[in-house]
Design a protein around this motif. Sequence first.
Motif, PDB file in Angstrom:
ATOM      1  N   PHE A  87       0.860  -1.184   0.000  1.00 36.78           N
ATOM      2  CA  PHE A  87       0.000   0.000   0.000  1.00 36.78           C
ATOM      3  C   PHE A  87       0.898   1.237   0.000  1.00 36.78           C
ATOM      4  O   PHE A  87       1.553   1.550   0.996  1.00 36.78           O
ATOM      5  CB  PHE A  87      -0.918  -0.014   1.225  1.00 36.78           C
ATOM      6  CG  PHE A  87      -1.923  -1.130   1.198  1.00 36.78           C
ATOM      7  CD1 PHE A  87      -3.178  -0.939   0.668  1.00 36.78           C
ATOM      8  CD2 PHE A  87      -1.590  -2.396   1.684  1.00 36.78           C
ATOM      9  CE1 PHE A  87      -4.112  -1.974   0.630  1.00 36.78           C
ATOM     10  CE2 PHE A  87      -2.507  -3.435   1.659  1.00 36.78           C
ATOM     11  CZ  PHE A  87      -3.769  -3.227   1.122  1.00 36.78           C
ATOM     12  N   GLU A  88       0.929   1.925  -1.112  1.00 34.48           N
ATOM     13  CA  GLU A  88       1.862   3.037  -1.297  1.00 34.48           C
ATOM     14  C   GLU A  88       1.671   4.124  -0.254  1.00 34.48           C
ATOM     15  O   GLU A  88       2.636   4.759   0.181  1.00 34.48           O
ATOM     16  CB  GLU A  88       1.683   3.620  -2.703  1.00 34.48           C
ATOM     17  CG  GLU A  88       2.652   4.704  -3.063  1.00 34.48           C
ATOM     18  CD  GLU A  88       2.405   5.233  -4.459  1.00 34.48           C
ATOM     19  OE1 GLU A  88       2.169   6.453  -4.594  1.00 34.48           O
ATOM     20  OE2 GLU A  88       2.449   4.433  -5.412  1.00 34.48           O
ATOM     21  N   GLY A  89       0.421   4.343   0.168  1.00 32.50           N
ATOM     22  CA  GLY A  89       0.140   5.411   1.114  1.00 32.50           C
ATOM     23  C   GLY A  89       0.754   5.215   2.482  1.00 32.50           C
ATOM     24  O   GLY A  89       0.824   6.168   3.275  1.00 32.50           O
ATOM     25  N   LEU A  90       1.204   4.002   2.790  1.00 31.97           N
ATOM     26  CA  LEU A  90       1.847   3.740   4.079  1.00 31.97           C
ATOM     27  C   LEU A  90       3.325   4.091   4.072  1.00 31.97           C
ATOM     28  O   LEU A  90       3.953   4.151   5.131  1.00 31.97           O
ATOM     29  CB  LEU A  90       1.695   2.265   4.456  1.00 31.97           C
ATOM     30  CG  LEU A  90       0.273   1.729   4.623  1.00 31.97           C
ATOM     31  CD1 LEU A  90       0.319   0.259   5.015  1.00 31.97           C
ATOM     32  CD2 LEU A  90      -0.500   2.532   5.674  1.00 31.97           C
ATOM     33  N   LEU A  91       3.904   4.305   2.895  1.00 32.27           N
ATOM     34  CA  LEU A  91       5.342   4.499   2.774  1.00 32.27           C
ATOM     35  C   LEU A  91       5.726   5.970   2.867  1.00 32.27           C
ATOM     36  O   LEU A  91       4.986   6.849   2.409  1.00 32.27           O
ATOM     37  CB  LEU A  91       5.833   3.947   1.432  1.00 32.27           C
ATOM     38  CG  LEU A  91       5.519   2.479   1.125  1.00 32.27           C
ATOM     39  CD1 LEU A  91       6.050   2.122  -0.260  1.00 32.27           C
ATOM     40  CD2 LEU A  91       6.087   1.555   2.190  1.00 32.27           C
ATOM     41  N   ALA A  92       6.907   6.231   3.438  1.00 31.81           N
ATOM     42  CA  ALA A  92       7.478   7.580   3.376  1.00 31.81           C
ATOM     43  C   ALA A  92       7.840   7.906   1.929  1.00 31.81           C
ATOM     44  O   ALA A  92       7.971   7.020   1.078  1.00 31.81           O
ATOM     45  CB  ALA A  92       8.717   7.659   4.267  1.00 31.81           C
ATOM     46  N   ASP A  93       8.034   9.197   1.643  1.00 34.06           N
ATOM     47  CA  ASP A  93       8.293   9.621   0.270  1.00 34.06           C
ATOM     48  C   ASP A  93       9.518   8.938  -0.328  1.00 34.06           C
ATOM     49  O   ASP A  93       9.509   8.513  -1.491  1.00 34.06           O
ATOM     50  CB  ASP A  93       8.465  11.147   0.207  1.00 34.06           C
ATOM     51  CG  ASP A  93       7.161  11.890   0.435  1.00 34.06           C
ATOM     52  OD1 ASP A  93       6.087  11.252   0.321  1.00 34.06           O
ATOM     53  OD2 ASP A  93       7.220  13.099   0.735  1.00 34.06           O
ATOM     54  N   ASP A  94      10.587   8.811   0.462  1.00 32.74           N
ATOM     55  CA  ASP A  94      11.796   8.206  -0.101  1.00 32.74           C
ATOM     56  C   ASP A  94      11.596   6.712  -0.365  1.00 32.74           C
ATOM     57  O   ASP A  94      12.174   6.146  -1.299  1.00 32.74           O
ATOM     58  CB  ASP A  94      13.010   8.457   0.804  1.00 32.74           C
ATOM     59  CG  ASP A  94      12.904   7.803   2.171  1.00 32.74           C
ATOM     60  OD1 ASP A  94      11.768   7.528   2.625  1.00 32.74           O
ATOM     61  OD2 ASP A  94      13.954   7.562   2.795  1.00 32.74           O
ATOM     62  N   ALA A  95      10.746   6.065   0.434  1.00 29.05           N
ATOM     63  CA  ALA A  95      10.463   4.652   0.215  1.00 29.05           C
ATOM     64  C   ALA A  95       9.637   4.441  -1.050  1.00 29.05           C
ATOM     65  O   ALA A  95       9.839   3.463  -1.779  1.00 29.05           O
ATOM     66  CB  ALA A  95       9.731   4.068   1.417  1.00 29.05           C
ATOM     67  N   ARG A  96       8.724   5.354  -1.329  1.00 31.16           N
ATOM     68  CA  ARG A  96       7.945   5.246  -2.571  1.00 31.16           C
ATOM     69  C   ARG A  96       8.864   5.342  -3.782  1.00 31.16           C
ATOM     70  O   ARG A  96       8.722   4.591  -4.753  1.00 31.16           O
ATOM     71  CB  ARG A  96       6.884   6.341  -2.625  1.00 31.16           C
ATOM     72  CG  ARG A  96       5.856   6.263  -1.522  1.00 31.16           C
ATOM     73  CD  ARG A  96       4.832   7.379  -1.624  1.00 31.16           C
ATOM     74  NE  ARG A  96       4.078   7.527  -0.376  1.00 31.16           N
ATOM     75  CZ  ARG A  96       3.082   8.374  -0.195  1.00 31.16           C
ATOM     76  NH1 ARG A  96       2.708   9.167  -1.186  1.00 31.16           N
ATOM     77  NH2 ARG A  96       2.451   8.436   0.963  1.00 31.16           N
TER      78      ARG A  96
END
Length: 266
Positions: A87-96
């Motif tokens: 789920f992309e929304g759970l990730l920090a920006d750098d993780a995305r």
Amino acid sequence: MTGLADSVESMEQLAVVWRAMVLDRNPDADVRDLPGISVRWADCRFAFWNCITLTDVGLDAKGVEQRLDRAADIMRSKEHPGFLWVFEGLLADDARTALRSAAEQAGLAYAFPGTGMAGDLLPLPEPTHPDLTFARVTTDGQLRAYADLNSRAYGFPLEDGRDGLVGSGLWKDRVHAYLGMRDGTPVTCAATVEAKGRLFVVLVATAPEWERRGYGEAVTRKALYEGVRATGLTRATLHATVAGAPVYPRIGFTPNSPMHFYGLKG
């Protein structure tokens, strides 16, 4: 897309529903909640019942590398293939930003995208479609038809879908599963199941030759309508494929969480 709480809701709904589904299929299924990883793995031929998802909130790039490595190791230990759901929304920006390359390094191949959605659905009129009648799934024969529709829609061998569903008591008793029948032939299907105070829409499918006639929307409305009548719940969630994503906002769902599915590299 909306906020973090919606992404958390979407991930938690997966963990709750899939726990019930995989234990129904295999009482000895691998059902574990590890640090940052939820395992829901029936190890059957139906790949959707073999699932891992990441559960950390705000996971950074280094963390996503570690979680993907661990998830891939678990997947390699299994007999049957399945999917890692992110789920992309759970990730920090750098993780995305790092997700694709981290998955590649972990030995994971991108399979397909999806979208988490949710909605508050009252009032729901009783659904109709001029081509269809609806039948609740209560027999193994109907459940086999439901499985076959999913296999055909998602490109699985028929035996894979049957291995996931046929013989299930849960699907015949507690899941509000419906077939849409055209001239007595099952052509579409959808189901809802109660999960943590919500209705979860699961395994919507239409036979490829009968797509783009509004059948999937009609049978989804039927499954929701009957689920609401039976439970009194009015909030519903789902995980949509690209093909299904345009349908659900017409019913009242709002997209809230981009999703990514990965399998092991071949």
